[in-house]
Design an enzyme around this catalytic site. Structure first.
Site, short mmCIF file in Angstrom:
data_model
loop_
_atom_site.label_atom_id
_atom_site.label_comp_id
_atom_site.label_asym_id
_atom_site.label_seq_id
_atom_site.Cartn_x
_atom_site.Cartn_y
_atom_site.Cartn_z
CG LEU A 159 -6.69 -17.36 3.92
CD1 LEU A 159 -5.98 -17.83 5.37
CD2 LEU A 159 -6.78 -16.58 4.33
N GLY A 208 -3.78 -23.04 1.82
CA GLY A 208 -5.02 -22.62 1.17
C GLY A 208 -5.85 -23.30 0.91
CG ASN A 246 -18.15 -17.82 -0.04
OD1 ASN A 246 -18.92 -17.27 1.32
ND2 ASN A 246 -17.76 -18.46 0.31
N GLY A 290 -8.52 -7.91 2.18
CA GLY A 290 -10.61 -8.23 2.49
C GLY A 290 -10.31 -9.64 3.43
CB ALA A 291 -9.18 -12.84 2.94
CB THR A 344 -14.70 -15.61 -6.59
OG1 THR A 344 -13.19 -16.15 -6.41
CG2 THR A 344 -14.11 -16.30 -8.25
CE LYS A 372 -6.07 -1.89 3.30
NZ LYS A 372 -5.74 -3.08 2.36
CE LYS A 423 -13.95 -14.41 -1.95
NZ LYS A 423 -13.79 -15.43 -0.91
CB THR A 474 -12.93 -21.78 -11.09
OG1 THR A 474 -13.39 -22.50 -10.03
CG2 THR A 474 -13.33 -22.07 -12.42
P1 ATR Z 1 -8.01 -10.55 0.04
O1 ATR Z 1 -9.28 -9.63 -0.26
O2 ATR Z 1 -6.89 -11.29 -0.69
O3 ATR Z 1 -7.08 -10.09 1.15
P2 ATR Z 1 -6.47 -7.21 -0.51
O4 ATR Z 1 -8.06 -7.02 0.31
O5 ATR Z 1 -5.73 -7.11 -1.43
O6 ATR Z 1 -6.97 -8.58 -1.33
O7 ATR Z 1 -5.10 -7.61 0.67
C1 ATR Z 1 -3.38 -7.88 0.43
C2 ATR Z 1 -2.95 -7.67 2.14
O8 ATR Z 1 -1.84 -7.89 1.33
C3 ATR Z 1 -2.85 -7.19 2.17
O9 ATR Z 1 -3.07 -6.95 3.88
C4 ATR Z 1 -2.08 -5.69 1.36
O10 ATR Z 1 -1.74 -4.65 2.83
P3 ATR Z 1 -1.86 -3.74 3.24
O11 ATR Z 1 -2.96 -3.22 3.32
O12 ATR Z 1 -0.67 -2.67 3.50
O13 ATR Z 1 -2.07 -2.82 1.28
C5 ATR Z 1 -0.95 -6.74 1.24
N1 ATR Z 1 -0.20 -7.00 0.25
C6 ATR Z 1 -0.39 -7.37 -0.78
N2 ATR Z 1 0.84 -6.50 -0.91
C7 ATR Z 1 2.20 -6.11 -0.20
C8 ATR Z 1 3.13 -5.96 -0.59
N3 ATR Z 1 3.71 -5.70 -1.71
N4 ATR Z 1 3.82 -5.88 0.56
C9 ATR Z 1 3.66 -6.50 1.93
N5 ATR Z 1 1.45 -6.29 1.81
C10 ATR Z 1 0.76 -6.52 0.89
#
Ligand code: ATR
Length: 271
Positions: free
Chosen positions: A226, A249, A93, A133-134, A68, A160, A72, A21
């Site tokens: 991001l 980001g 955060n 989440g983001a 982080t 989702k 979170k 970090t």
């Molecule tokens: P963060 O907190 O960083 O947003 P997260 O909650 O795990 O992390 O969300 C990751 C995002 O990337 C989600 O939109 C996820 O899609 P799903 O909701 O279908 O899981 C997307 N994502 C992560 N890996 C992926 C992959 N291999 N292909 C497509 N989308 C992906």
């Protein structure tokens, strides 16, 4: 050099892992710059428990913490109160200790929108890719700070995206399964909140996922990813080639830190 004494206020970062970090560098620089009697230190914890939060409550020098990945969301249950935005964003955060109570805030949403204001973006159709989440902080920020004509939302897991949209009281939203060139052309801002473009997915573009490999941007659009590592994802590279304005980001990361600093020390670092 820091001068630490009995009145030095302690703030820091809670997460796991956090060995790479840059937050201590940023905050300690501002602490010196604004002549505050404080110090920012990392708290790398492999799990959360109540005793750690009691330590924060009862130690008079603790001012607050940043939170982080991966805590979170989980941290909320250990706090005494949360500010309004956390009800919607469902993630904290920044923690501030006020009269012995731990209050949770989220500054990511303000950090997200600042670079858009800097580019003069105010309104239009928006395409939001991702519903993790983001994306909650992004969604909150979009509907509170910008004049959205229509929001198009797409995610690998459609359910989702539906949950994300139903968490906010905003009507002009459509969940889509495919991005056509016409739809893309109608959007002035395109945002990626997925992890496609970083780490093991560094060779992926969010568009690949939805069978839309040959889409092109225009020089009227802003493309906002991001991801900050790498600084230029494949998405941003393509957007730049097509003449669009791009934001990664990093500005959001720095801005959310500035707003946290303001919550603790009452000054927004003006760099
Ligand atoms: P963060 O907190 O960083 O947003 P997260 O909650 O795990 O992390 O969300 C990751 C995002 O990337 C989600 O939109 C996820 O899609 P799903 O909701 O279908 O899981 C997307 N994502 C992560 N890996 C992926 C992959 N291999 N292909 C497509 N989308 C992906």
């Amino acid at each position: 050099m820091f001068e630490i004494n009995g009145n030095t206020k302690i703030c820091g970062l809670l997460g796991y892992p956090i060995s790479h970090t840059k937050s201590p560098q940023l905050h300690n620089k501002w602490i010196r710059q604004y002549n505050k009697n404080g110090v920012y230190i990392p708290f790398q914890m492999c799990h959360l428990d109540k005793s750690f939060f009691d330590f924060l409550r009862f130690n008079d020098n603790i001012l607050g913490l940043n939170v982080t990945i991966p805590y979170k969301q989980e941290v909320i249950e250990f706090l005494d109160d949360i500010s309004e935005e956390v009800n919607y964003i469902k993630a904290v955060n920044t923690i501030l200790k006020k009269e012995g109570k731990l209050i949770g805030y989220n500054t990511d949403y303000k950090g997200f929108v600042k670079p858009l204001f800097d580019l003069g973006f105010k309104s239009g159709n928006i395409l939001l890719i991702g519903a993790g989440g983001a994306s909650y902080a992004v969604y909150y920020s979009l509907i509170n700070f910008l004049k959205i004509e229509h929001l198009f939302l797409i995610n690998r897991t459609r359910e989702k995206a539906e949950i994300l949209a139903s968490s906010f009281n905003f009507g002009n939203v459509s969940i889509i399964d495919k991005i056509s060139q016409d739809l893309l052309n109608s959007c002035s801002l395109i945002i990626n909140t997925t992890s496609l473009g970083m780490g093991k997915l560094a060779d992926k573009m969010p568009f690949d996922l939805f069978g839309c490999e040959n889409l092109c941007f225009t020089d009227k659009q802003i493309v906002y990813d991001l991801i900050y590592n790498p600084a230029e994802t494949l998405l941003l590279k393509k957007a730049k080639q097509d003449g669009a304005k791009v934001i990664n980001g990093m500005p959001m990361l720095i801005e959310q830190a500035k707003y946290s600093f303001e919550i603790w020390f009452g000054v927004y670092p003006d760099e």
